[in-house]
Design a protein around this motif. Structure first.
Motif, PDB file in Angstrom:
ATOM      1  N   ASP A 123       0.847  -1.182   0.000  1.00  0.00           N
ATOM      2  CA  ASP A 123       0.000   0.000   0.000  1.00  0.00           C
ATOM      3  C   ASP A 123       0.896   1.250   0.000  1.00  0.00           C
ATOM      4  N   GLU A 124       0.263   2.429  -0.062  1.00  0.00           N
ATOM      5  CA  GLU A 124       1.038   3.659  -0.236  1.00  0.00           C
ATOM      6  C   GLU A 124       1.985   3.899   0.941  1.00  0.00           C
ATOM      7  N   GLY A 125       1.489   3.686   2.179  1.00  0.00           N
ATOM      8  CA  GLY A 125       2.336   3.920   3.349  1.00  0.00           C
ATOM      9  C   GLY A 125       3.495   2.944   3.421  1.00  0.00           C
ATOM     10  N   ARG A 126       3.215   1.652   3.220  1.00  0.00           N
ATOM     11  CA  ARG A 126       4.279   0.650   3.255  1.00  0.00           C
ATOM     12  C   ARG A 126       5.290   0.906   2.136  1.00  0.00           C
ATOM     13  N   PHE A 127       4.789   1.320   0.957  1.00  0.00           N
ATOM     14  CA  PHE A 127       5.693   1.554  -0.172  1.00  0.00           C
ATOM     15  C   PHE A 127       6.679   2.671   0.168  1.00  0.00           C
ATOM     16  N   GLU A 128       6.190   3.765   0.772  1.00  0.00           N
ATOM     17  CA  GLU A 128       7.092   4.862   1.139  1.00  0.00           C
ATOM     18  C   GLU A 128       8.111   4.397   2.176  1.00  0.00           C
ATOM     19  N   THR A 129       7.655   3.580   3.141  1.00  0.00           N
ATOM     20  CA  THR A 129       8.591   3.064   4.150  1.00  0.00           C
ATOM     21  C   THR A 129       9.663   2.192   3.505  1.00  0.00           C
ATOM     22  N   MET A 130       9.246   1.310   2.565  1.00  0.00           N
ATOM     23  CA  MET A 130      10.220   0.449   1.897  1.00  0.00           C
ATOM     24  C   MET A 130      11.194   1.264   1.056  1.00  0.00           C
ATOM     25  N   LYS A 131      10.723   2.354   0.444  1.00  0.00           N
ATOM     26  CA  LYS A 131      11.628   3.220  -0.312  1.00  0.00           C
ATOM     27  C   LYS A 131      12.700   3.804   0.613  1.00  0.00           C
ATOM     28  N   THR A 132      12.274   4.234   1.805  1.00  0.00           N
ATOM     29  CA  THR A 132      13.241   4.786   2.763  1.00  0.00           C
ATOM     30  C   THR A 132      14.262   3.724   3.171  1.00  0.00           C
TER      31      THR A 132
END
Length: 906
Positions: A847-856
Motif C-alpha cells: 500500500d502507499e504507506g508501506r511503499f514509502e517506508t520500503m523506499k526509505t
C-alpha cells in the motif's frame, strides 16, 4: 559484486543494440513501460553470467530475438576490487577480460563459475538455485520476490557459505579440528552400518551376518519341517492300511449284493405292471377320442341348423333395407343437382363484384398516391435546403487551418517561449532604483523609468541618472545563449502562427471556437437532414428523388389502368359499397358450396351404405347355400339315429377302459416304483464305492510307503544338528555388532542435536541485522527464523504468532526483501562485498504507506549495497538518491550498438 554496465544486442524483445549504464554504485532505477523489455534486461544479465555460450534447446530458443539475429550480451562488473568484463555471443563464443588476464570459450565459463561460485547446469535440467549461486537469492525475477519456496531454495543452496559467515561472527562452538576429527570418526563408524537417512546398509557386516543367520534359520526350519513331514507320513501310512482292511471286508460286500438283488426282482414286477398300464391308457385314449369325435359331430349338426335359420332371416331383412336405400339415394341426387346450378349462378355474381371492387381499390390507391407524391415533393424541397446549408458550412470549415492538434502545437510553442522567458528572467540582473526627491532616471533613448518597479536586465544596457550621468550594466552568465534560445522559440511560435494564418494564440483560440461553432451547426444540419430522410424512409437525397419519380410513374400508370373517362374520385367513393357486395356474394357462394358439399357427402354415404348392404347380402346368400349343402352331405353319410347309437356305444367303451386303468395305477402306487428304483441305485452306488475305496486305499498305501522310503531322515537329522551348532556361534556375534551399530547411531544423533543447539545461535546475526529494517516497517513485530534453513517462518506481534503463509502477499513480499537486505549486510561485513540486489517490479502489492517506508529502507541500504530496481512506474521512485534511467533512452544506433557490443564499458 558491483554491476557497472550492461550492453545487449538482439536478445528476446530487445531487438537492436542497447546500453544500460553506467549503473550507480548505490541505487539505480530503470524505468520502462509494460512490454518494453525491463524483465528482458534481467534475463540478459542472468544469461551473460550464468548460461554457457553454447547453450541450446528451449533455453537458447527463449533468447532469440523476435526480429531475428544472434543474441549477445556484454556485462562489466567489479568483484573483489577487480574489474571484469564478460562478452558473450550465444552460439558463437565467450570472452572474459580483466586487467592482466583473458579467458575465451569454455575456459571463460569455468572462470565465471569459480568467481561467482555456482554449479553449472547439466544438459536439459531445469535451472535450480545451486546453478546460480548467491545470485539466485539477490536477483529476483518479476512476481517471485514474495515466494517463500524460491527464497528458501536459494538460501538452502548457499547455506554453508552463509553459515560460515555467521560462525565467524558469533564464534559458536564448532569444535575446530578436534571436533572435525570426532565428526569424521563418528561418520565413519556410522557409515559402516547406516545410510545418511538412518536406514541399515545392505552391504554392511551387520547386515551380512543377519542375512547369514536368517539363511541358516530358514534351512533349519526347512529341515524341522521335513522331520515333521516324515512323522506325519508314517502315521498316515498306518491309517491308510487300516482303512484298506475295512474297505475289503467280505461280509459288507455280501450284504450289499443281497439288497441289490431284491431291488432288481421288485423292479421286474413293476415294469410288467407299467406295460399293462400303458396299454390300458392307450385303449382309454382311443375310446375317448372316438367318443369326442361323435359328440362333436352331433353338436356341429345342431349348430349348423340353427345358423342356417338365422342367415335366412337376416337375408330377408337386408333385401328390404336395400330397397329403402335406393329410394333415398335418388332423392339426395336430385337435391345435389339443384345446389350445383345455384352455385354456378352465385360464382358469376361474385366474379362481377370482385371486378367492381378492383376498380374501386385502384381508384382509391390513385387518390392516396397523389397525396404521397405531394408529401415527397415537400420533403425534397426541404432536404435540398438542408443540403445547401451543409455545403455552405462545409466550405467555410474547409477554409479553417486550425484544429485541436494545431492549437496544442501552438500552446506548446507558446509554453516553450514562456519557459525560455522565465529562464532568462531567472538569470537576469535585477536593479532597483531609489532616486532622491526630484531626481529621475531614463533609458539611453530618454524614456523615463518608473522607480517603483525593479528593472530585470538580460542584455547590456545604459541608464541616464540625473545628477550622476550614465551607467552601463552588462549582465553575466549564459544570457546570450538564453536570449538566442528565446529568440528561436519566438521565431518558431511566429512561424506556427503564420502557418495557421493567425496573429496570436488568442486569435487561434477564437478561430478554433468559430470552427467548433461551425462544426456544431454542420452537425445539427446533418442530423436534421438525416431525420428528414428517415421520416420518408430513404437513405439520401438521390434516393428521395428516385422515390418521387417512382411515385409519379405509378400515379400515371394508375390513371391509365382506370380507362378513359373514368372518375377516380367517384370510383373511390364506391369502394365501401363494392366491398359489401363482394362480401355478400362470397357469403352466398360459400353457403351454397357448403350445402352442395353436404349434399354430395350425403349422396356418397348413401351409395356406400347401399354397396355395403349388397356385399353383406351376397355373403349371406353364399353362407345359406353352403349350410344347406353341408347338412345334406352329413345326412347322406350318417343319419341322426345312427349317430346317436354309435355315440352311446363309444361312451360305454370309454368308461370300461377308465376303470381298468384306475385299477392298474392303484397296484403300481402300492408297490412304490420310485422307492424301489432308489434302493437299487443306492445299492449299485454302494457296491461301486466299495470297489473305488478299495482301489484308492491300495494306491494311498503304495504312495505313502514310497514317500517313507524316500525321505532319508538320517541325513536330515545330521544337517539339522550342524546348523544349530553354527547358529549358537553366530547369534552372540550378531548381538555385539547390533549394539555397536546402535551406539554409533546414538552418538551421531547426539552430536547432531548438539550442533542444532549451536545452529540456533546462528540466526542471531541475521535477526540483529534484520531488526532495524523490521522496526521501520512493522514497529511492534518480531520475526522467527528457522536455524536450519535461515529463512523466516513466523511473525510475532505481541502474544500472537502468525505463520508466514497466513500473511498477506504484500507483507510476505516486503519481508522477503528485508531478509535479502540483512543477508547482504552480513556478507558485506564478513566477506567484504555482497551481490547487487536486483528487484524486477517488486513491492507492487504494497500500500502507499508501506511503499514509502520500503523506499526509505532501500535508500538507506543503498548506502552500503548496490540495488537495481526495474519498474514500469519510475515516477513512484522519484526523490531517492541514485540515478534513474529510462529504458527507451538506452537504445543505440546500429553502428554505435556494434561498437558497444565489441568494447563494452568500464
Amino acid at each position: 559484486m558491483r554491476l557497472v554496465s550492461i550492453a545487449v544486442r538482439d536478445f528476446k524483445k530487445l531487438a537492436g543494440s542497447w546500453r544500460i549504464g553506467p549503473l550507480d554504485p548505490g541505487l539505480t532505477v530503470i524505468g520502462g513501460d509494460n512490454e518494453e523489455g525491463k524483465s528482458t534486461v534481467l534475463a540478459a544479465l542472468k544469461a551473460a553470467l550464468l548460461e554457457p555460450w553454447s547453450v541450446g534447446g528451449r533455453v537458447r530458443d527463449a533468447m532469440n530475438p523476435h526480429t531475428g539475429g544472434s543474441p549477445s550480451v556484454a556485462v562489466a562488473f567489479e568483484l573483489g576490487g577487480v574489474g571484469y568484463r564478460v562478452e558473450k555471443e550465444f552460439g558463437r563464443g565467450c570472452t572474459l577480460l580483466w586487467p592482466g588476464g583473458r579467458r575465451v570459450g569454455d575456459e571463460a565459463e569455468a572462470e565465471l563459475q569459480r568467481l561467482l561460485r555456482f554449479e553449472p547446469r547439466k544438459g536439459r535440467a531445469e535451472r535450480r538455485p545451486e546453478h546460480q549461486g548467491l545470485l539466485a537469492l539477490f536477483w529476483v525475477d518479476q512476481g517471485t520476490s514474495f515466494l517463500e519456496a524460491t527464497t528458501a531454495g536459494a538460501i538452502e543452496a548457499q547455506r554453508d557459505r552463509l553459515a560460515a559467515a555467521l560462525r565467524r561472527e558469533i564464534g559458536v562452538v564448532t569444535g575446530g579440528p578436534q571436533l572435525d576429527r570426532l565428526r569424521e570418526r563418528i561418520e565413519a563408524g556410522h557409515g559402516r552400518f547406516w545410510t545418511e537417512r538412518g536406514q541399515e546398509k545392505r552391504n554392511s557386516e551387520l547386515a551380512g551376518l543377519r542375512v547369514e543367520i536368517e539363511r541358516l534359520e530358514r534351512e533349519a526350519a526347512s529341515l524341522r519341517a521335513a522331520r515333521q513331514r516324515y512323522d506325519a507320513t508314517v502315521d498316515a501310512l498306518e491309517r491308510a492300511r487300516a482303512e484298506q482292511d475295512r474297505a475289503m471286508a467280505p461280509e459288507r460286500r455280501a450284504r450289499v449284493r443281497e439288497r441289490l438283488q431284491r431291488a432288481i426282482d421288485e423292479l421286474a414286477r413293476i415294469e410288467r405292471l407299467e406295460q399293462e398300464r400303458a396299454l390300458a391308457a392307450k385303449a382309454v385314449e382311443a375310446a375317448g377320442a372316438e367318443f369326442r369325435r361323435l359328440e362333436e359331430e352331433a353338436r356341429t349338426r345342431a349348430e349348423r341348423c340353427e345358423r342356417l335359420a338365422r342367415d335366412e332371416a337376416a337375408l330377408r331383412a337386408l333385401e328390404a333395407e336395400r330397397d329403402r336405400l335406393v329410394e333415398r339415394t335418388g332423392e339426395a341426387e336430385a337435391r345435389l343437382r339443384e345446389l350445383e346450378q345455384a352455385q354456378q349462378r352465385a360464382t358469376e355474381a361474385a366474379v362481377e363484384a370482385r371486378r367492381q371492387l378492383a376498380l374501386a381499390r385502384a381508384a382509391r390507391e390513385l387518390v392516396e398516391r397523389r397525396g404521397e407524391a405531394e408529401r415527397l415533393r415537400e420533403a425534397l424541397a426541404e432536404a435540398d435546403g438542408k443540403a445547401g446549408a451543409i455545403d455552405r458550412y462545409a466550405a467555410e470549415l474547409a477554409a479553417f487551418r486550425i484544429d485541436d492538434a494545431a492549437l496544442r502545437r501552438l500552446q506548446e510553442r507558446a509554453g516553450e517561449v514562456d519557459r525560455h522567458e522565465a529562464g532568462l528572467l531567472a538569470q537576469a540582473t535585477r536593479i532597483e532604483l531609489l532616486p532622491e526627491p526630484g531626481r529621475a532616471a531614463r533609458t539611453a533613448e530618454g524614456v523615463a523609468i518608473d522607480p517603483s518597479r525593479p528593472l530585470d536586465l538580460t542584455a547590456p544596457s545604459e541608464l541616464l541618472l540625473d545628477g550622476f550621468g550614465r551607467i552601463r550594466i552588462v549582465p553575466g552568465g549564459d544570457l546570450a545563449a538564453r536570449r538566442q534560445a528565446l529568440a528561436d522559440a519566438r521565431t518558431r511560435l511566429a512561424a506556427a502562427l503564420a502557418e495557421l494564418g493567425v496573429a496570436s494564440l488568442a486569435e487561434a483560440r477564437d478561430a478554433l471556437d468559430r470552427r467548433r461553432e461551425l462544426e456544431q451547426k454542420l452537425a445539427a444540419e446533418r442530423r436534421m437532414l438525416a431525420g428528414l430522410l428517415r421520416g420518408v424512409g430513404v437513405a439520401d437525397l438521390e434516393a428521395l428523388r428516385t422515390r418521387l419519380q417512382v411515385e409519379l410513374r405509378r400515379l400515371e400508370n394508375g390513371r391509365q389502368s382506370l380507362g378513359e373517362g373514368a372518375d377516380p374520385a367517384a370510383l373511390a367513393a364506391a369502394h365501401d359499397g363494392a366491398v359489401r357486395e363482394v362480401e355478400e356474394a362470397e357469403r352466398r357462394l360459400e353457403q351454397l358450396r357448403a350445402e352442395a358439399g353436404a349434399a354430395g357427402r350425403a349422396v356418397g354415404a348413401l351409395r356406400e351404405q347401399a354397396a355395403g348392404l349388397e356385399g353383406r347380402r351376397r355373403e349371406l346368400v353364399r353362407a345359406v347355400e353352403a349350410a344347406r349343402e353341408a347338412t345334406l352331405a352329413a345326412q347322406a353319410r350318417l343319419s341322426d339315429r345312427d349317430l346317436e347309437a354309435e355315440l352311446a356305444a363309444a361312451e360305454e367303451r370309454h368308461a370300461a377302459g377308465l376303470a381298468r386303468l384306475s385299477a392298474l395305477e392303484g397296484e403300481l402306487a402300492r408297490l412304490d416304483a420310485e422307492g424301489v428304483r432308489a434302493r437299487k441305485e443306492q445299492a449299485e452306488r454302494e457296491a461301486a464305492a466299495l470297489d473305488a475305496e478299495a482301489a484308492r486305499c491300495r494306491q494311498a498305501v503304495a504312495k505313502l510307503e514310497g514317500e517313507v522310503q524316500g525321505l532319508g531322515i538320517e541325513a536330515c537329522d545330521s544337517r539339522l544338528d550342524e546348523i544349530e551348532r553354527a547358529l549358537a556361534g553366530l547369534r552372540p556375534r550378531l548381538a555385539a555388532l547390533a549394539r555397536e551399530a546402535d551406539a554409533w547411531k546414538l552418538l551421531r544423533a547426539s552430536l547432531a542435536a548438539a550442533e542444532r543447539q549451536g545452529a540456533e545461535q546462528l540466526v542471531e546475526p541475521v535477526g540483529r541485522r534484520l531488526l532495524p529494517y523490521l522496526r521501520r516497517l512493522l514497529p511492534e513485530a518480531a520475526i522467527a527464523i528457522d536455524p536450519e534453513r535461515l529463512v523466516p517462518t513466523h511473525l510475532r506481534r505481541g502474544d500472537v504468532e502468525e505463520p508466514l503463509a497466513e500473511l498477506s502477499v504484500g507483507t510476505r513480499e516486503q519481508l522477503a526483501v528485508l531478509v535479502r537486505l540483512a543477508l547482504g549486510d552480513l556478507l558485506l561485513e564478513r566477506e567484504g562485498e555482497a551481490p547487487c540486489l536486483v528487484l524486477d517490479d517488486a513491492l507492487v502489492f504494497a500500500d502507499e504507506g508501506r511503499f514509502e517506508t520500503m523506499k526509505t529502507i532501500l535508500a538507506r541500504a543503498a548506502q552500503r549495497l548496490q540495488i537495481l530496481v526495474l519498474t514500469c512506474r519510475p515516477r513512484d521512485w522519484l526523490g531517492l538518491p541514485g540515478s534513474v534511467i529510462r529504458l527507451e533512452t538506452c537504445r543505440l544506433a546500429d553502428e554505435a550498438g556494434r561498437v558497444a557490443a565489441r568494447a563494452g564499458s568500464t
